[in-house]
Scaffold this motif. Structure first.
Motif, PDB file in Angstrom:
ATOM      1  N   ALA A   1      50.934  42.024  44.533  1.00  0.00           N
ATOM      2  CA  ALA A   1      49.854  41.377  45.348  1.00  0.00           C
ATOM      3  C   ALA A   1      48.704  41.150  44.216  1.00  0.00           C
ATOM      4  CB  ALA A   1      49.380  42.371  46.408  1.00  0.00           C
ATOM      5  N   GLY A   2      48.345  42.233  43.313  1.00  0.00           N
ATOM      6  CA  GLY A   2      47.571  41.993  42.353  1.00  0.00           C
ATOM      7  C   GLY A   2      47.982  40.630  41.529  1.00  0.00           C
ATOM      8  N   LEU A   3      49.287  40.564  41.272  1.00  0.00           N
ATOM      9  CA  LEU A   3      49.503  39.400  40.438  1.00  0.00           C
ATOM     10  C   LEU A   3      49.285  38.163  41.008  1.00  0.00           C
ATOM     11  CD1 LEU A   3      51.044  38.663  37.682  1.00  0.00           C
ATOM     12  CD2 LEU A   3      53.264  38.811  38.749  1.00  0.00           C
ATOM     13  N   ASN A   4      49.751  37.985  41.917  1.00  0.00           N
ATOM     14  CA  ASN A   4      49.467  36.679  42.994  1.00  0.00           C
ATOM     15  C   ASN A   4      47.994  36.509  43.009  1.00  0.00           C
ATOM     16  OD1 ASN A   4      52.131  36.356  43.453  1.00  0.00           O
ATOM     17  ND2 ASN A   4      52.463  37.553  45.282  1.00  0.00           N
ATOM     18  N   SER A   5      47.133  37.493  43.456  1.00  0.00           N
ATOM     19  CA  SER A   5      45.881  37.274  43.453  1.00  0.00           C
ATOM     20  C   SER A   5      44.937  36.790  42.207  1.00  0.00           C
ATOM     21  CB  SER A   5      45.182  38.476  44.277  1.00  0.00           C
ATOM     22  OG  SER A   5      45.762  38.774  45.431  1.00  0.00           O
ATOM     23  N   GLY A   6      45.428  37.471  41.129  1.00  0.00           N
ATOM     24  CA  GLY A   6      45.204  37.237  39.957  1.00  0.00           C
ATOM     25  C   GLY A   6      45.454  35.778  39.314  1.00  0.00           C
ATOM     26  N   LEU A   7      46.628  35.140  39.866  1.00  0.00           N
ATOM     27  CA  LEU A   7      46.826  33.957  39.446  1.00  0.00           C
ATOM     28  C   LEU A   7      46.011  32.794  40.084  1.00  0.00           C
ATOM     29  CD1 LEU A   7      50.919  34.162  39.556  1.00  0.00           C
ATOM     30  CD2 LEU A   7      49.340  33.489  37.576  1.00  0.00           C
ATOM     31  N   ILE A   8      45.565  33.237  41.476  1.00  0.00           N
ATOM     32  CA  ILE A   8      44.921  32.466  42.243  1.00  0.00           C
ATOM     33  C   ILE A   8      43.483  32.570  41.650  1.00  0.00           C
ATOM     34  CG2 ILE A   8      43.688  32.044  44.488  1.00  0.00           C
ATOM     35  CD1 ILE A   8      46.427  33.204  45.767  1.00  0.00           C
ATOM     36  N   LEU A   9      43.003  33.396  41.392  1.00  0.00           N
ATOM     37  CA  LEU A   9      41.556  33.667  40.780  1.00  0.00           C
ATOM     38  C   LEU A   9      41.448  32.919  39.410  1.00  0.00           C
ATOM     39  CD1 LEU A   9      40.107  37.297  41.730  1.00  0.00           C
ATOM     40  CD2 LEU A   9      39.442  34.980  42.559  1.00  0.00           C
TER      41      LEU A   9
ATOM     42  N   TYR B   1      38.102  40.218  49.477  1.00  0.00           N
ATOM     43  CA  TYR B   1      38.868  39.408  50.525  1.00  0.00           C
ATOM     44  C   TYR B   1      40.470  39.376  50.443  1.00  0.00           C
ATOM     45  CZ  TYR B   1      40.900  35.188  53.190  1.00  0.00           C
ATOM     46  OH  TYR B   1      41.611  34.527  54.004  1.00  0.00           O
ATOM     47  N   PHE B   2      41.000  39.200  49.200  1.00  0.00           N
ATOM     48  CA  PHE B   2      42.480  39.355  48.855  1.00  0.00           C
ATOM     49  C   PHE B   2      43.010  40.764  49.091  1.00  0.00           C
ATOM     50  CE2 PHE B   2      42.007  35.514  45.847  1.00  0.00           C
ATOM     51  CZ  PHE B   2      42.374  34.656  46.984  1.00  0.00           C
ATOM     52  N   GLY B   3      42.247  41.624  48.753  1.00  0.00           N
ATOM     53  CA  GLY B   3      42.320  43.159  49.080  1.00  0.00           C
ATOM     54  C   GLY B   3      42.657  43.448  50.418  1.00  0.00           C
ATOM     55  N   ILE B   4      41.723  42.974  51.093  1.00  0.00           N
ATOM     56  CA  ILE B   4      41.713  43.212  52.606  1.00  0.00           C
ATOM     57  C   ILE B   4      42.835  42.578  53.196  1.00  0.00           C
ATOM     58  CG2 ILE B   4      40.728  42.699  55.002  1.00  0.00           C
ATOM     59  CD1 ILE B   4      37.981  43.269  53.366  1.00  0.00           C
ATOM     60  N   GLN B   5      43.210  41.279  52.628  1.00  0.00           N
ATOM     61  CA  GLN B   5      44.514  40.736  53.260  1.00  0.00           C
ATOM     62  C   GLN B   5      45.705  41.614  52.949  1.00  0.00           C
ATOM     63  OE1 GLN B   5      44.609  36.732  51.591  1.00  0.00           O
ATOM     64  NE2 GLN B   5      44.485  35.919  53.538  1.00  0.00           N
ATOM     65  N   TYR B   6      45.537  41.895  51.611  1.00  0.00           N
ATOM     66  CA  TYR B   6      46.871  42.807  51.050  1.00  0.00           C
ATOM     67  C   TYR B   6      46.811  44.191  52.117  1.00  0.00           C
ATOM     68  CZ  TYR B   6      49.818  46.160  48.240  1.00  0.00           C
ATOM     69  OH  TYR B   6      50.601  46.908  48.085  1.00  0.00           O
TER      70      TYR B   6
ATOM     71  N   ASN C   1      44.873  49.960  41.717  1.00  0.00           N
ATOM     72  CA  ASN C   1      46.036  49.050  40.878  1.00  0.00           C
ATOM     73  C   ASN C   1      45.677  47.657  41.186  1.00  0.00           C
ATOM     74  OD1 ASN C   1      46.994  51.401  39.520  1.00  0.00           O
ATOM     75  ND2 ASN C   1      48.392  51.679  41.173  1.00  0.00           N
ATOM     76  N   PHE C   2      45.708  47.315  42.636  1.00  0.00           N
ATOM     77  CA  PHE C   2      45.538  45.805  42.867  1.00  0.00           C
ATOM     78  C   PHE C   2      44.265  45.337  42.409  1.00  0.00           C
ATOM     79  CE2 PHE C   2      43.207  42.948  45.627  1.00  0.00           C
ATOM     80  CZ  PHE C   2      44.194  42.011  46.003  1.00  0.00           C
ATOM     81  N   SER C   3      43.341  45.903  42.471  1.00  0.00           N
ATOM     82  CA  SER C   3      42.079  45.183  41.789  1.00  0.00           C
ATOM     83  C   SER C   3      42.296  45.106  40.397  1.00  0.00           C
ATOM     84  CB  SER C   3      40.910  46.238  41.914  1.00  0.00           C
ATOM     85  OG  SER C   3      40.689  46.414  43.335  1.00  0.00           O
ATOM     86  N   PHE C   4      42.605  46.128  39.585  1.00  0.00           N
ATOM     87  CA  PHE C   4      42.794  45.928  38.294  1.00  0.00           C
ATOM     88  C   PHE C   4      43.840  45.014  37.886  1.00  0.00           C
ATOM     89  CE2 PHE C   4      44.163  47.402  33.927  1.00  0.00           C
ATOM     90  CZ  PHE C   4      43.017  47.358  33.353  1.00  0.00           C
ATOM     91  N   ILE C   5      44.895  45.025  38.376  1.00  0.00           N
ATOM     92  CA  ILE C   5      45.970  43.807  38.024  1.00  0.00           C
ATOM     93  C   ILE C   5      45.056  42.615  38.216  1.00  0.00           C
ATOM     94  CG2 ILE C   5      48.332  42.907  38.461  1.00  0.00           C
ATOM     95  CD1 ILE C   5      48.447  45.382  36.866  1.00  0.00           C
ATOM     96  N   THR C   6      44.495  42.464  39.566  1.00  0.00           N
ATOM     97  CA  THR C   6      43.954  41.140  39.809  1.00  0.00           C
ATOM     98  C   THR C   6      43.101  40.568  38.615  1.00  0.00           C
ATOM     99  OG1 THR C   6      44.243  41.438  42.103  1.00  0.00           O
ATOM    100  CG2 THR C   6      42.615  39.782  41.523  1.00  0.00           C
ATOM    101  N   LEU C   7      42.131  41.696  38.227  1.00  0.00           N
ATOM    102  CA  LEU C   7      41.283  41.251  37.179  1.00  0.00           C
ATOM    103  C   LEU C   7      41.856  40.914  35.928  1.00  0.00           C
ATOM    104  CD1 LEU C   7      38.352  43.799  38.100  1.00  0.00           C
ATOM    105  CD2 LEU C   7      38.177  41.641  38.344  1.00  0.00           C
ATOM    106  N   VAL C   8      42.895  41.603  35.464  1.00  0.00           N
ATOM    107  CA  VAL C   8      43.324  41.431  34.269  1.00  0.00           C
ATOM    108  C   VAL C   8      44.220  39.943  33.902  1.00  0.00           C
ATOM    109  CG1 VAL C   8      45.236  42.330  32.681  1.00  0.00           C
ATOM    110  CG2 VAL C   8      43.508  43.941  33.548  1.00  0.00           C
ATOM    111  N   VAL C   9      44.825  39.771  35.198  1.00  0.00           N
ATOM    112  CA  VAL C   9      45.655  38.666  35.169  1.00  0.00           C
ATOM    113  C   VAL C   9      44.649  37.279  35.284  1.00  0.00           C
ATOM    114  CG1 VAL C   9      47.261  36.999  36.728  1.00  0.00           C
ATOM    115  CG2 VAL C   9      47.587  39.331  36.191  1.00  0.00           C
ATOM    116  N   ALA C  10      43.552  37.386  35.918  1.00  0.00           N
ATOM    117  CA  ALA C  10      42.696  36.176  35.948  1.00  0.00           C
ATOM    118  C   ALA C  10      41.742  36.055  34.755  1.00  0.00           C
ATOM    119  CB  ALA C  10      41.628  36.492  37.093  1.00  0.00           C
ATOM    120  N   GLY C  11      41.691  37.262  34.167  1.00  0.00           N
ATOM    121  CA  GLY C  11      40.959  37.282  32.860  1.00  0.00           C
ATOM    122  C   GLY C  11      41.961  36.525  31.598  1.00  0.00           C
TER     123      GLY C  11
END
Length: 181
Positions: free
Chosen positions: A10-18, A56-61, A76-86
């Protein structure tokens, strides 16, 4: 074997979108007025937008996994999202600063120098800065736009990402109170 939606996926998908949103925003701002890339208020606005989107993505997940999420999964979700987007953002910036417009770093450095000197003047310290100190400030700012400087900056951002992931994890977590005895 069922297809489980883990915090990593979920973090990977959200990170790609961000990350893609980050690239689009960066390039739109670049084409509108490249000096806005150095404006603090633009950075704050994008940061607030990203925090809102992560929540928003976290609440959806969280809703997709039953409405409850422990702190560890939320972190984990938040950190993966931030790292992938970064990572996507850094790669797009390296492309922008080295291929698309190699002169852009000088424009941004000039804008940042003007802002810093104006701030120093506001505090009454503008006259006390020597030309050597100004040259050092300029060199440090220019180094930040090199590919190595971008990667080094991303390394420091990982610490900030971890802190923000802790805060976002606390916001996104929700425990099932029916399991309390």
């Amino acid at each position: 074997m069922e297809n489980e939606n883990t915090p990593f996926k979920a973090g990977l998908n959200s990170g790609l979108i961000l990350g893609l949103i980050s690239v689009v925003l960066t390039y739109v701002i670049y084409f509108v007025d490249s000096s806005l890339l150095a404006a603090w208020y633009v950075g704050i606005g994008i940061f607030v937008l990203f925090i809102g989107l992560i929540i928003y993505f976290g609440i959806q997940y969280r809703n997709s996994i039953g409405g409850y999420m422990p702190f560890g999964a939320a972190f984990n979700f938040s950190f993966i999202t931030l790292v992938v987007a970064g990572i996507i953002g850094v790669l797009a910036n390296i492309l922008l600063f080295t291929v698309v417009d190699p002169a852009l770093p000088n424009v941004l450095v000039d804008a940042q120098m003007e802002t810093q000197i104006a701030m120093l003047d506001k505090f009454g310290a503008g006259d006390s800065i020597s030309s050597e100190q100004l040259d050092e400030m300029r060199t440090n700012l220019q180094n930040a736009y090199t590919p190595f400087g971008q990667l080094k900056g991303f390394g420091f951002l990982l610490i900030g990402y971890a802190i923000f992931a802790l805060i976002l994890g606390a916001i996104l977590k929700k425990r099932d109170k029916s399991l309390d005895f």
